[in-house]
Design a protein around this motif. Structure first.
Motif, PDB file in Angstrom:
ATOM      1  N   UNK A 229       0.829  -1.207   0.000  1.00  0.00           N
ATOM      2  CA  UNK A 229       0.000   0.000   0.000  1.00  0.00           C
ATOM      3  C   UNK A 229       0.865   1.259   0.000  1.00  0.00           C
ATOM      4  N   UNK A 230       1.926   1.267   0.798  1.00  0.00           N
ATOM      5  CA  UNK A 230       2.790   2.445   0.843  1.00  0.00           C
ATOM      6  C   UNK A 230       3.559   2.639  -0.455  1.00  0.00           C
ATOM      7  N   UNK A 231       4.025   1.554  -1.048  1.00  0.00           N
ATOM      8  CA  UNK A 231       4.762   1.674  -2.305  1.00  0.00           C
ATOM      9  C   UNK A 231       3.825   2.102  -3.427  1.00  0.00           C
ATOM     10  N   UNK A 232       2.565   1.660  -3.375  1.00  0.00           N
ATOM     11  CA  UNK A 232       1.584   2.101  -4.382  1.00  0.00           C
ATOM     12  C   UNK A 232       1.357   3.605  -4.280  1.00  0.00           C
ATOM     13  N   UNK A 233       1.391   4.148  -3.061  1.00  0.00           N
ATOM     14  CA  UNK A 233       1.252   5.594  -2.887  1.00  0.00           C
ATOM     15  C   UNK A 233       2.438   6.353  -3.460  1.00  0.00           C
ATOM     16  N   UNK A 234       3.630   5.820  -3.250  1.00  0.00           N
ATOM     17  CA  UNK A 234       4.868   6.503  -3.633  1.00  0.00           C
ATOM     18  C   UNK A 234       5.891   5.448  -4.030  1.00  0.00           C
ATOM     19  N   UNK A 235       6.012   5.134  -5.326  1.00  0.00           N
ATOM     20  CA  UNK A 235       6.850   4.006  -5.764  1.00  0.00           C
ATOM     21  C   UNK A 235       8.305   4.083  -5.341  1.00  0.00           C
ATOM     22  N   UNK A 236       8.860   5.282  -5.154  1.00  0.00           N
ATOM     23  CA  UNK A 236      10.278   5.350  -4.799  1.00  0.00           C
ATOM     24  C   UNK A 236      10.534   4.893  -3.365  1.00  0.00           C
ATOM     25  N   UNK A 237       9.469   4.618  -2.612  1.00  0.00           N
ATOM     26  CA  UNK A 237       9.659   4.069  -1.275  1.00  0.00           C
ATOM     27  C   UNK A 237      10.263   2.662  -1.322  1.00  0.00           C
ATOM     28  N   UNK A 238      10.055   1.937  -2.407  1.00  0.00           N
ATOM     29  CA  UNK A 238      10.644   0.611  -2.530  1.00  0.00           C
ATOM     30  C   UNK A 238      12.164   0.696  -2.460  1.00  0.00           C
ATOM     31  N   UNK A 239      12.745   1.673  -3.166  1.00  0.00           N
ATOM     32  CA  UNK A 239      14.188   1.866  -3.114  1.00  0.00           C
ATOM     33  C   UNK A 239      14.660   2.240  -1.725  1.00  0.00           C
ATOM     34  N   UNK A 240      13.842   3.031  -1.023  1.00  0.00           N
ATOM     35  CA  UNK A 240      14.197   3.407   0.340  1.00  0.00           C
ATOM     36  C   UNK A 240      14.212   2.177   1.247  1.00  0.00           C
ATOM     37  N   UNK A 241      13.167   1.352   1.170  1.00  0.00           N
ATOM     38  CA  UNK A 241      13.095   0.157   2.018  1.00  0.00           C
ATOM     39  C   UNK A 241      14.260  -0.793   1.748  1.00  0.00           C
ATOM     40  N   UNK A 242      14.482  -1.085   0.468  1.00  0.00           N
ATOM     41  CA  UNK A 242      15.514  -2.068   0.123  1.00  0.00           C
ATOM     42  C   UNK A 242      16.921  -1.497   0.245  1.00  0.00           C
ATOM     43  N   UNK A 243      17.051  -0.211  -0.041  1.00  0.00           N
ATOM     44  CA  UNK A 243      18.378   0.408  -0.015  1.00  0.00           C
ATOM     45  C   UNK A 243      18.792   0.831   1.374  1.00  0.00           C
ATOM     46  N   UNK A 245      17.117   0.914   4.336  1.00  0.00           N
ATOM     47  CA  UNK A 245      16.716   0.146   5.513  1.00  0.00           C
ATOM     48  C   UNK A 245      17.227  -1.294   5.516  1.00  0.00           C
ATOM     49  N   UNK A 246      17.606  -1.835   4.363  1.00  0.00           N
ATOM     50  CA  UNK A 246      18.100  -3.219   4.337  1.00  0.00           C
ATOM     51  C   UNK A 246      19.578  -3.250   3.939  1.00  0.00           C
ATOM     52  N   UNK A 247      19.880  -2.858   2.712  1.00  0.00           N
ATOM     53  CA  UNK A 247      21.257  -2.964   2.219  1.00  0.00           C
ATOM     54  C   UNK A 247      22.223  -2.144   3.080  1.00  0.00           C
ATOM     55  N   UNK A 248      21.875  -0.892   3.343  1.00  0.00           N
ATOM     56  CA  UNK A 248      22.802  -0.033   4.086  1.00  0.00           C
ATOM     57  C   UNK A 248      23.011  -0.516   5.515  1.00  0.00           C
ATOM     58  N   UNK A 249      21.975  -1.066   6.142  1.00  0.00           N
ATOM     59  CA  UNK A 249      22.129  -1.564   7.506  1.00  0.00           C
ATOM     60  C   UNK A 249      23.041  -2.786   7.554  1.00  0.00           C
ATOM     61  N   UNK A 250      22.969  -3.622   6.526  1.00  0.00           N
ATOM     62  CA  UNK A 250      23.732  -4.864   6.533  1.00  0.00           C
ATOM     63  C   UNK A 250      25.162  -4.655   6.049  1.00  0.00           C
TER      64      UNK A 250
END
Length: 509
Positions: A229-243, A245-250
């Motif tokens: 639902x959030x990504x449908x509102x704003x597609x660039x949030x997918x990059x934020x989540x994966x980049x 919040x996931x990749x950068x943390x690891x």
């Protein structure tokens, strides 16, 4: 495997265990103020969710989306505030309930893995410093531990039944993994990876049964609907989540959380060594000392003792991932105290020296010391206590009324929202852009001044002249210095800004 008679005896936890868990969880529940930064951030986001009525998109300042974590913790906080009001007791209620619930689930797992004394793992877990203090902190980790333990309880119930994996319990397990994912994202699935690893290496015939189609559908609906639902509102949030919040943390040091090569030893080792005392130390003695305990542990693994193998995977695989990831905080390992308590309870359950009388005295003395520590922490004076900050701020701003407190060029103290019933936000003083999830809104100082809101502006006193110069560049304003208060190791100056010339309304043509 326990007999039918054993199952009847151990079906429910003893009343004394339930009462002990409740006592440990709720003692000094509302005494300590909200400490910055993490408790303030979570508390403010829960309050904003309740006040706005928007339960889909969490906001840290009532305006800007705050997506560093999925929403279950914010939902729990908002619900607690709705029922019990704006206070510390309500803010810590989700953690206290998670403590009691996790303790009962540990008892449930103990019925299968420590059948002679199924209450012992729960006792060792509930009378551990790390679980007690960790669940008293307003964060995602207490609820994450609860959902992870619920998922492992469901798996153990399915796994214990022998032939295959009981389908109903497997589906319940997948639903709990979905809730764990909705609490903290991918880290919530680390014990699931341990289960998969255990089955793949040691019980491969059961691995396919783990992936029940209906269970997977339930997991996907629970875990991914909110993200979709959030990504449908704003597609660039997918990059934020994966980049971010996931990749950068690891893989990167971008979050600046003990990313050094020795960071894991510095952060996790003291917590694991101290957090389960005295039970881990007693377990080593019961096993014949550290060397003999290690030899016995290795022998059981070589003999393919399925219960020890499961506990080893459950503890070691997540710990290895936490150590390799470059974002490290002490509370990350909080869920690992569940398998640690189960491992400690197994040798303790067969230790002849540990009579009922000695165990009772050990539990009483440990509980007394832990309650004393919790009480001392509740009354500990800290310059990060938002309640103390609010008292000082209230003295400086009264009798004026303000619309919000804007922190300029620094991390805000969001916990003030709970005590002052005033929105808190952060704005920029220069063109330097800060990270989206570093708790900074999108406005700059001039935009905020142009809005002509009745704000109080807070900043480090050392930057006062820069602030006055920046205000002058924004237009004709009077800068009134209200005073200073001390917080988080800094003198914080508080200002009111008033227009010294008539300004057109931002809504006028």
């Amino acid at each position: 495997m326990t007999t039918a008679k054993d199952r009847a005896i151990t079906a429910w936890p003893p009343l004394w265990l339930v009462l002990l868990l409740v006592l440990m969880a709720f003692a000094f529940q509302g005494t300590r103020g909200i400490w910055e930064p993490d408790e303030g951030r979570y508390t403010s986001t829960g309050l904003n969710m309740l006040e706005s009525g928007d339960w889909l998109v969490p906001t840290i300042d009532g305006e800007h989306a705050h997506l560093t974590k999925p929403p279950i913790t914010y939902w729990a906080l908002a619900s607690s505030f709705a029922v019990f009001g704006r206070n510390e007791w309500a803010a810590r209620l989700p953690g206290a309930l998670a403590f009691v619930g996790t303790g009962l689930l540990v008892f449930g797992i103990g019925r299968r893995l420590v059948p002679t004394k199924p209450w012992l793992p729960s006792l060792a877990w509930g009378l551990g410093l790390a679980p007690l203090i960790g669940t008293n902190i307003v964060s995602t980790d207490a609820l994450l531990m609860f959902f992870e333990t619920a998922a492992m309880f469901a798996f153990v119930e399915a796994w214990w039944r022998g032939d295959g994996l009981a389908r109903g319990w497997i589906r319940a397990m997948w639903m709990c993994w979905g809730l764990a994912f909705m609490t903290k994202g991918p880290p919530g699935l680390l014990p699931l990876f341990a289960v998969i690893g255990y089955l793949a290496f040691h019980e491969r015939k059961s691995l396919a049964r783990l992936f029940d189609p209906l269970g997977l559908v339930a997991f996907a609906l629970i875990a991914f609907t909110w993200f979709a639902l959030l990504i449908a509102q704003q597609p660039d949030r997918l990059g934020y989540f994966l980049g971010y919040e996931v990749y950068d943390r690891v893989f990167t040091a971008k979050h600046q959380r003990n990313a050094q090569w020795y960071g894991a030893f510095e952060v996790y080792l003291p917590v694991l060594l101290v957090g389960a005392l005295p039970w881990t130390a007693m377990a080593l003695v019961a096993a014949g000392g550290p060397r003999r305990a290690w030899s016995t542990f290795r022998a059981r693994l070589r003999a393919r003792d399925r219960q020890w193998l499961l506990l080893a995977w459950w503890f070691l695989l997540p710990l290895a991932i936490f150590c390799l990831a470059r974002s490290r905080l002490q509370l990350y390992v909080l869920p690992l105290f569940v398998p640690l308590a189960l491992m400690a309870a197994r040798p303790l359950a067969g230790w002849d020296w540990l009579t009922t009388r000695r165990l009772a005295w050990t539990a009483i003395l440990t509980a007394a010391m832990l309650l004393a520590a919790k009480g001392a922490l509740a009354y500990w004076s800290s310059d990060r206590d938002a309640r103390e900050m609010a008292r000082e701020v209230r003295k400086l701003i009264e009798p004026d009324e303000i619309d919000e407190i804007a922190f300029v060029g620094m991390r805000p103290f969001y916990g003030l929202n709970l005590y002052l019933d005033t929105p808190v936000e952060s704005i920029q003083m220069s063109e330097r852009q800060l990270e989206y999830s570093k708790f900074v809104s999108e406005e700059d100082l001039c935009e905020e001044l142009a809005a002509r809101e009745r704000n109080a502006y807070a900043l480090k006193a050392s930057r006062e002249q820069r602030f006055v110069d920046a205000v002058a560049r924004c237009g004709s304003f009077n800068v009134d210095r209200l005073g200073t208060f001390f917080a988080d190791g800094n003198d914080i100056a508080l200002f009111r800004i008033r227009s010294s010339a008539a300004m057109p309304s931002p809504d006028s043509p």
